[in-house]
Design an enzyme around this catalytic site. Structure first.
Site, PDB file in Angstrom:
ATOM      1  N   GLU A 242       2.181 -34.891  29.977  1.00 22.46           N
ATOM      2  CA  GLU A 242       1.188 -33.942  29.465  1.00 22.46           C
ATOM      3  C   GLU A 242      -0.111 -34.628  29.055  1.00 22.46           C
ATOM      4  OE1 GLU A 242       3.984 -30.318  27.803  1.00 22.46           O
ATOM      5  OE2 GLU A 242       3.067 -31.665  26.333  1.00 22.46           O
TER       6      GLU A 242
ATOM      7  N   GLU B  95      10.808   5.761  17.040  1.00 21.69           N
ATOM      8  CA  GLU B  95      10.983   5.308  15.663  1.00 21.69           C
ATOM      9  C   GLU B  95      12.379   5.705  15.175  1.00 21.69           C
ATOM     10  OE1 GLU B  95       8.851   5.900  11.302  1.00 21.69           O
ATOM     11  OE2 GLU B  95       8.450   7.329  12.904  1.00 21.69           O
ATOM     12  N   HIS B  96      12.757   6.955  15.413  1.00 21.33           N
ATOM     13  CA  HIS B  96      14.076   7.455  15.016  1.00 21.33           C
ATOM     14  C   HIS B  96      14.795   7.987  16.252  1.00 21.33           C
ATOM     15  CE1 HIS B  96      11.300   8.523  11.528  1.00 21.33           C
ATOM     16  NE2 HIS B  96      12.025   7.507  11.085  1.00 21.33           N
TER      17      HIS B  96
ATOM     18  N   ASP C 250      15.265   8.772   5.111  1.00 21.67           N
ATOM     19  CA  ASP C 250      13.926   8.639   4.548  1.00 21.67           C
ATOM     20  C   ASP C 250      13.950   8.349   3.052  1.00 21.67           C
ATOM     21  OD1 ASP C 250      12.304   8.864   6.757  1.00 21.67           O
ATOM     22  OD2 ASP C 250      12.072  11.023   6.612  1.00 21.67           O
TER      23      ASP C 250
ATOM     24  N   TYR D 183       0.859  -1.190   0.000  1.00 20.70           N
ATOM     25  CA  TYR D 183       0.000   0.000   0.000  1.00 20.70           C
ATOM     26  C   TYR D 183       0.892   1.236   0.000  1.00 20.70           C
ATOM     27  CZ  TYR D 183      -3.685   3.295   0.977  1.00 20.70           C
ATOM     28  OH  TYR D 183      -4.565   4.359   0.886  1.00 20.70           O
TER      29      TYR D 183
ATOM     30  N   HIS E  71       1.360 -39.547  21.471  1.00 22.81           N
ATOM     31  CA  HIS E  71       2.704 -39.009  21.222  1.00 22.81           C
ATOM     32  C   HIS E  71       3.764 -39.983  21.740  1.00 22.81           C
ATOM     33  CE1 HIS E  71       0.665 -35.252  20.365  1.00 22.81           C
ATOM     34  NE2 HIS E  71       1.813 -34.632  20.128  1.00 22.81           N
TER      35      HIS E  71
ATOM     36  N   GLN F 190      10.717  15.918  11.051  1.00 20.70           N
ATOM     37  CA  GLN F 190       9.666  14.970  11.412  1.00 20.70           C
ATOM     38  C   GLN F 190       8.382  15.671  11.817  1.00 20.70           C
ATOM     39  OE1 GLN F 190      10.004  11.656  10.797  1.00 20.70           O
ATOM     40  NE2 GLN F 190      11.806  12.569   9.849  1.00 20.70           N
TER      41      GLN F 190
ATOM     42  N   HIS G 296       5.201  16.206   9.506  1.00 19.33           N
ATOM     43  CA  HIS G 296       4.213  15.171   9.231  1.00 19.33           C
ATOM     44  C   HIS G 296       3.028  15.328  10.178  1.00 19.33           C
ATOM     45  CE1 HIS G 296       6.607  12.802   6.436  1.00 19.33           C
ATOM     46  NE2 HIS G 296       7.638  12.905   7.259  1.00 19.33           N
TER      47      HIS G 296
ATOM     48  N   GLN H 185     -10.697  -0.010   1.578  1.00 20.62           N
ATOM     49  CA  GLN H 185     -11.126  -0.872   0.465  1.00 20.62           C
ATOM     50  C   GLN H 185      -9.933  -1.451  -0.285  1.00 20.62           C
ATOM     51  OE1 GLN H 185     -11.846   2.370   0.813  1.00 20.62           O
ATOM     52  NE2 GLN H 185     -11.809   3.482  -1.142  1.00 20.62           N
TER      53      GLN H 185
END
Length: 432
Positions: free
Chosen positions: A412, A324-325, A358, A127, A417, A257, A260, A189
């Site tokens: 168990e 993140e950074h 980036d 995406y 087994h 940054q 954004h 969608q």
């Protein structure tokens, strides 16, 4: 001096300030809306996609898939110098990922072969956001590691513009990467189409890529039907700086940054003088910035300056925040690297600026946000691969380790087994 960023002191106050930060939250109305979109696409296929695109994007689409001739036409609309920049970035990103160990291992010893085989995911959906701007760089940052990992088929979805067409920069980039499956689809969608498939859109095995809150929520909802790489939130940068840091560099990195939407810029510093200088410079730096509206809101609502007594406390703050950074603008950033525990990416010193990362340095700019760097990593080859264990045992190994395994199975309550093991040991038949 008071300025556009809130000033706090010490690690304890920082932890309290970070307390409300976390993964994106969604209203029940958001969830219902996204679930309705996913179900409409799952049941309605291409007609549902056209209807939803008309409703949400205001575009009446004839064809969902971008035609081959559109890639050629896009190339003529992209500036020659930008084409060169895209090629240079692609070369660097591809070279970076080729350095990452991509294979597994096989180890044969004393009658046992144990190892791992690594196989690429067959089909991945990417995406690419294109709301306020066409983020063709995200296509580079996701498609190239996928291709190096060996993914055979990439399917791209990106929102159409008001004219129903995909941005030329995205089309050109896709063409340069050899991607031909590209669809004029955005929002939840698009995620639904990739996850479930339609008459036109092929179903993928994994969906990757950032997006708005509806894209993120849609990825969360389809997880399990397909894989996802992360639930990306707003971007964030934490600059750790000492008294030798250049205020101009600090301001520039925070602004890069903050522009954004929804971003969080954080400065952690040992220097009250640097904190004051940054506060004083920000208003002027914001003055002629085309994205000043977003940046001002980021600084006003989420910007923080944390004063700490030393870099040890600064690292404590950074590791707790798990940015993140993480930008280390200190006298000797290399000395701090060994003590960094949680970060999406680390940028060492004045000239390792995150803004370069980036676009063109090499590592993907798709990195963990909202504190998820505590347990998650930036997009890398393993996001596009499956690791499969391999076991090959001889009878002498089974004779040696089988009794212990059978004992564990019975503890168990799994008798079948135990019998499956013992039938190889000659101590009985399956079912006896």
């Amino acid at each position: 001096m008071m300025g556009p960023m809130r000033l706090i002191r010490g690690a304890e106050a920082a932890r309290a300030a970070f307390h409300t930060r976390g993964a994106a939250t969604f209203t029940e109305a958001d969830r219902k809306a996204v679930r309705a979109i996913l179900e409409a696409v799952r049941l309605g296929g291409d007609p549902a996609l056209r209807d939803l695109t008309r409703r949400f994007d205001g575009v009446a689409l004839e064809g969902l898939k971008v035609e081959a001739e559109a890639f050629e036409a896009a190339a003529a609309r992209v500036d020659r110098r930008l084409k060169g920049a895209i090629a240079e970035a692609a070369d660097r990103i591809r070279a970076y990922y080729r350095l990452q160990p991509a294979g597994g291992f096989l180890n044969a010893e004393s009658g046992a072969l144990l190892g791992q085989i690594v196989r690429p995911i067959s089909r991945v959906g990417i995406y690419v956001p294109a709301g306020s701007a066409p983020l063709f760089s995200s296509l580079l940052m996701l498609a190239l590691p996928a291709q190096v990992a060996g993914v055979r088929e990439l399917v791209v979805a990106t929102p159409p513009g008001p004219d129903g067409e995909v941005a030329a920069e995205i089309l050109y980039t896709a063409g340069q990467l050899g991607i031909t499956e590209l669809f004029r689809l955005g929002g939840a969608q698009a995620i639904a189409a990739l996850a479930y498939g339609t008459e036109t859109v092929p179903r993928v095995d994994k969906v990757v890529g950032p997006g708005n809150r509806f894209v993120v929520l849609a990825k969360r909802e389809v997880f399990g039907d397909v894989g996802i790489e992360a639930l990306s939130g707003p971007t964030e940068t934490l600059v750790l700086a000492d008294d030798e840091a250049d205020p101009e560099y600090v301001v520039a990195d925070l602004l890069a940054q903050a522009e954004h939407a929804g971003a969080q810029p954080v400065l952690v510093t040992t220097s009250p003088e640097l904190a004051a200088a940054v506060q004083a410079r920000l208003p002027e730096a914001l003055g002629d910035l085309p994205t000043a509206t977003f940046a001002q809101e980021s600084f006003r609502e989420r910007g923080l300056i944390v004063l700490v007594r030393d870099l040890e406390e600064g690292l404590e703050v950074a590791n707790h925040y798990a940015p993140e950074h993480l930008c280390l603008l200190t006298r000797n950033p290399w000395e701090l690297l060994a003590r960094v525990e949680n970060a999406g990416g680390v940028f060492l010193g004045d000239h390792s600026l995150e803004a370069l990362g980036d676009y063109i340095v090499g590592p993907s700019h798709v990195m963990p946000t909202s504190g998820t760097a505590r347990f998650a990593s930036f997009v890398n080859l393993r996001d596009f691969q499956k690791v499969v264990p391999v076991v090959g045992l001889g009878p002498e190994v089974v004779a040696r380790i089988g009794p212990a395994a059978a004992r564990m199975a019975r503890a168990e309550g799994l008798e079948a087994h135990a019998r499956a093991i013992e039938v190889r040991l000659g101590g009985g038949r399956a079912g006896s």
